[in-house]
Design a protein around this motif. Structure first.
Motif, PDB file in Angstrom:
ATOM      1  N   GLU A  20       0.832  -1.202   0.000  1.00  0.00           N
ATOM      2  CA  GLU A  20       0.000   0.000   0.000  1.00  0.00           C
ATOM      3  C   GLU A  20       0.871   1.258   0.000  1.00  0.00           C
ATOM      4  OE1 GLU A  20      -2.056  -3.262   2.217  1.00  0.00           O
ATOM      5  OE2 GLU A  20      -0.118  -2.316   2.400  1.00  0.00           O
ATOM      6  N   LYS A  21       0.396   2.283  -0.660  1.00  0.00           N
ATOM      7  CA  LYS A  21       1.079   3.576  -0.600  1.00  0.00           C
ATOM      8  C   LYS A  21       0.566   4.378   0.584  1.00  0.00           C
ATOM      9  CE  LYS A  21       1.858   3.889  -5.549  1.00  0.00           C
ATOM     10  NZ  LYS A  21       3.257   3.885  -5.756  1.00  0.00           N
ATOM     11  N   ALA A  22      -0.708   4.180   0.932  1.00  0.00           N
ATOM     12  CA  ALA A  22      -1.315   4.894   2.057  1.00  0.00           C
ATOM     13  C   ALA A  22      -2.457   4.053   2.618  1.00  0.00           C
ATOM     14  CB  ALA A  22      -1.840   6.248   1.612  1.00  0.00           C
ATOM     15  N   VAL A  23      -2.774   4.296   3.886  1.00  0.00           N
ATOM     16  CA  VAL A  23      -3.905   3.646   4.543  1.00  0.00           C
ATOM     17  C   VAL A  23      -4.811   4.741   5.090  1.00  0.00           C
ATOM     18  CG1 VAL A  23      -4.593   2.207   6.511  1.00  0.00           C
ATOM     19  CG2 VAL A  23      -2.633   1.560   5.125  1.00  0.00           C
ATOM     20  N   TYR A  24      -6.095   4.655   4.762  1.00  0.00           N
ATOM     21  CA  TYR A  24      -7.091   5.625   5.207  1.00  0.00           C
ATOM     22  C   TYR A  24      -8.075   4.954   6.149  1.00  0.00           C
ATOM     23  CZ  TYR A  24      -5.469   8.519   1.337  1.00  0.00           C
ATOM     24  OH  TYR A  24      -4.697   9.270   0.487  1.00  0.00           O
ATOM     25  N   GLY A  25      -8.553   5.690   7.120  1.00  0.00           N
ATOM     26  CA  GLY A  25      -9.566   5.164   8.027  1.00  0.00           C
ATOM     27  C   GLY A  25     -10.022   6.240   8.983  1.00  0.00           C
ATOM     28  N   TYR A  29      -9.608   3.727  14.015  1.00  0.00           N
ATOM     29  CA  TYR A  29      -8.506   2.873  13.576  1.00  0.00           C
ATOM     30  C   TYR A  29      -7.137   3.388  14.004  1.00  0.00           C
ATOM     31  CZ  TYR A  29     -11.816   0.283  10.781  1.00  0.00           C
ATOM     32  OH  TYR A  29     -12.862  -0.489  10.397  1.00  0.00           O
ATOM     33  N   TYR A  30      -7.051   4.635  14.457  1.00  0.00           N
ATOM     34  CA  TYR A  30      -5.743   5.190  14.803  1.00  0.00           C
ATOM     35  C   TYR A  30      -5.291   4.710  16.174  1.00  0.00           C
ATOM     36  CZ  TYR A  30      -1.815   8.149  15.682  1.00  0.00           C
ATOM     37  OH  TYR A  30      -0.544   8.573  15.956  1.00  0.00           O
ATOM     38  N   THR A  31      -4.080   4.172  16.218  1.00  0.00           N
ATOM     39  CA  THR A  31      -3.371   3.904  17.473  1.00  0.00           C
ATOM     40  C   THR A  31      -1.916   4.289  17.230  1.00  0.00           C
ATOM     41  OG1 THR A  31      -2.719   1.633  16.944  1.00  0.00           O
ATOM     42  CG2 THR A  31      -4.855   1.920  18.057  1.00  0.00           C
ATOM     43  N   HIS A  32      -1.211   4.594  18.297  1.00  0.00           N
ATOM     44  CA  HIS A  32       0.213   4.922  18.145  1.00  0.00           C
ATOM     45  C   HIS A  32       0.974   3.717  17.595  1.00  0.00           C
ATOM     46  CE1 HIS A  32      -0.131   8.847  19.948  1.00  0.00           C
ATOM     47  NE2 HIS A  32      -0.797   8.332  20.956  1.00  0.00           N
ATOM     48  N   ALA A  33       0.596   2.530  18.050  1.00  0.00           N
ATOM     49  CA  ALA A  33       1.279   1.313  17.581  1.00  0.00           C
ATOM     50  C   ALA A  33       1.028   1.091  16.082  1.00  0.00           C
ATOM     51  CB  ALA A  33       0.804   0.105  18.380  1.00  0.00           C
ATOM     52  N   ARG A  34      -0.204   1.286  15.642  1.00  0.00           N
ATOM     53  CA  ARG A  34      -0.516   1.102  14.220  1.00  0.00           C
ATOM     54  C   ARG A  34       0.220   2.147  13.388  1.00  0.00           C
ATOM     55  NH1 ARG A  34      -6.089   0.318  14.225  1.00  0.00           N
ATOM     56  NH2 ARG A  34      -5.587  -1.871  14.485  1.00  0.00           N
ATOM     57  N   HIS A  35       0.261   3.380  13.869  1.00  0.00           N
ATOM     58  CA  HIS A  35       0.996   4.441  13.174  1.00  0.00           C
ATOM     59  C   HIS A  35       2.467   4.057  13.024  1.00  0.00           C
ATOM     60  CE1 HIS A  35       2.400   8.421  12.021  1.00  0.00           C
ATOM     61  NE2 HIS A  35       3.298   8.310  12.982  1.00  0.00           N
ATOM     62  N   ALA A  36       3.056   3.535  14.089  1.00  0.00           N
ATOM     63  CA  ALA A  36       4.474   3.137  14.053  1.00  0.00           C
ATOM     64  C   ALA A  36       4.694   2.012  13.042  1.00  0.00           C
ATOM     65  CB  ALA A  36       4.934   2.710  15.443  1.00  0.00           C
ATOM     66  N   ARG A  37       3.797   1.016  13.022  1.00  0.00           N
ATOM     67  CA  ARG A  37       3.937  -0.099  12.061  1.00  0.00           C
ATOM     68  C   ARG A  37       3.824   0.387  10.623  1.00  0.00           C
ATOM     69  NH1 ARG A  37       1.218  -2.851  16.161  1.00  0.00           N
ATOM     70  NH2 ARG A  37      -0.833  -2.505  15.243  1.00  0.00           N
ATOM     71  N   LEU A  38       2.885   1.287  10.376  1.00  0.00           N
ATOM     72  CA  LEU A  38       2.720   1.817   9.018  1.00  0.00           C
ATOM     73  C   LEU A  38       3.956   2.606   8.597  1.00  0.00           C
ATOM     74  CD1 LEU A  38      -1.003   2.983   9.203  1.00  0.00           C
ATOM     75  CD2 LEU A  38      -0.096   1.048   7.894  1.00  0.00           C
ATOM     76  N   THR A  44       2.140   5.506   4.069  1.00  0.00           N
ATOM     77  CA  THR A  44       1.668   6.786   4.581  1.00  0.00           C
ATOM     78  C   THR A  44       0.416   6.576   5.418  1.00  0.00           C
ATOM     79  OG1 THR A  44       2.538   7.902   2.629  1.00  0.00           O
ATOM     80  CG2 THR A  44       0.915   9.108   3.924  1.00  0.00           C
ATOM     81  N   ASP A  45       0.448   7.072   6.639  1.00  0.00           N
ATOM     82  CA  ASP A  45      -0.668   6.952   7.571  1.00  0.00           C
ATOM     83  C   ASP A  45      -1.635   8.103   7.310  1.00  0.00           C
ATOM     84  OD1 ASP A  45      -2.418   6.985   9.687  1.00  0.00           O
ATOM     85  OD2 ASP A  45      -0.889   7.007  11.238  1.00  0.00           O
ATOM     86  N   ARG A  46      -2.805   7.786   6.792  1.00  0.00           N
ATOM     87  CA  ARG A  46      -3.848   8.782   6.550  1.00  0.00           C
ATOM     88  C   ARG A  46      -5.063   8.504   7.437  1.00  0.00           C
ATOM     89  NH1 ARG A  46      -1.056  12.671   4.519  1.00  0.00           N
ATOM     90  NH2 ARG A  46      -0.284  12.342   2.422  1.00  0.00           N
ATOM     91  N   LEU A  47      -4.812   7.878   8.609  1.00  0.00           N
ATOM     92  CA  LEU A  47      -5.884   7.607   9.553  1.00  0.00           C
ATOM     93  C   LEU A  47      -6.234   8.899  10.282  1.00  0.00           C
ATOM     94  CD1 LEU A  47      -4.460   4.295  11.041  1.00  0.00           C
ATOM     95  CD2 LEU A  47      -6.252   4.525   9.307  1.00  0.00           C
ATOM     96  N   MET A  48      -7.514   9.133  10.476  1.00  0.00           N
ATOM     97  CA  MET A  48      -7.958  10.320  11.204  1.00  0.00           C
ATOM     98  C   MET A  48      -7.493  10.204  12.650  1.00  0.00           C
ATOM     99  SD  MET A  48      -9.596  12.067   8.938  1.00  0.00           S
ATOM    100  CE  MET A  48     -10.466  13.262   9.913  1.00  0.00           C
ATOM    101  N   ARG A  49      -7.233  11.336  13.261  1.00  0.00           N
ATOM    102  CA  ARG A  49      -6.811  11.369  14.657  1.00  0.00           C
ATOM    103  C   ARG A  49      -7.791  12.197  15.463  1.00  0.00           C
ATOM    104  NH1 ARG A  49      -2.774  11.054  11.407  1.00  0.00           N
ATOM    105  NH2 ARG A  49      -0.892   9.899  11.852  1.00  0.00           N
ATOM    106  N   ARG A  50      -7.950  11.827  16.708  1.00  0.00           N
ATOM    107  CA  ARG A  50      -8.794  12.621  17.597  1.00  0.00           C
ATOM    108  C   ARG A  50      -8.003  13.855  18.011  1.00  0.00           C
ATOM    109  NH1 ARG A  50     -10.973   7.408  20.795  1.00  0.00           N
ATOM    110  NH2 ARG A  50     -12.416   6.833  19.166  1.00  0.00           N
TER     111      ARG A  50
END
Length: 74
Positions: A20-25, A29-38, A44-50
């Motif tokens: 993948e070039k980017a992941v959207y959600g 779906y956002y966690t610090h651990a998931r961000h680090a893995r991506l 590219t992490d395109r997950l929305m953040r609170r």
């Protein structure tokens, strides 16, 4: 497919295969651990953040300003 006791976000990491070039959600779906893995995988992490309403470093300043505004309006 999962049963109803499993949230959508739990199996999400198994859906990334690495090409993948980017992941959207949304923000669920956002966690610090998931961000680090991506990031580590070069995705590219395109997950929305609170959003933080007030950043920690400005919390005291905001409280002080609110107190001043309350004093001025009296």
């Amino acid at each position: 497919m999962t049963d109803a006791s499993i949230t959508d976000t739990e199996p999400a990491d198994r859906l990334f295969c690495g090409d993948e070039k980017a992941v959207y959600g949304d923000q669920a779906y956002y966690t610090h651990a998931r961000h680090a893995r991506l990031t580590e995988a070069g995705i590219t992490d395109r997950l929305m953040r609170r959003p933080n309403i007030i950043p920690n470093c400005r919390r005291a300043e905001a409280a002080q300003q609110a107190d001043c505004q309350g004093t001025l309006s009296r």
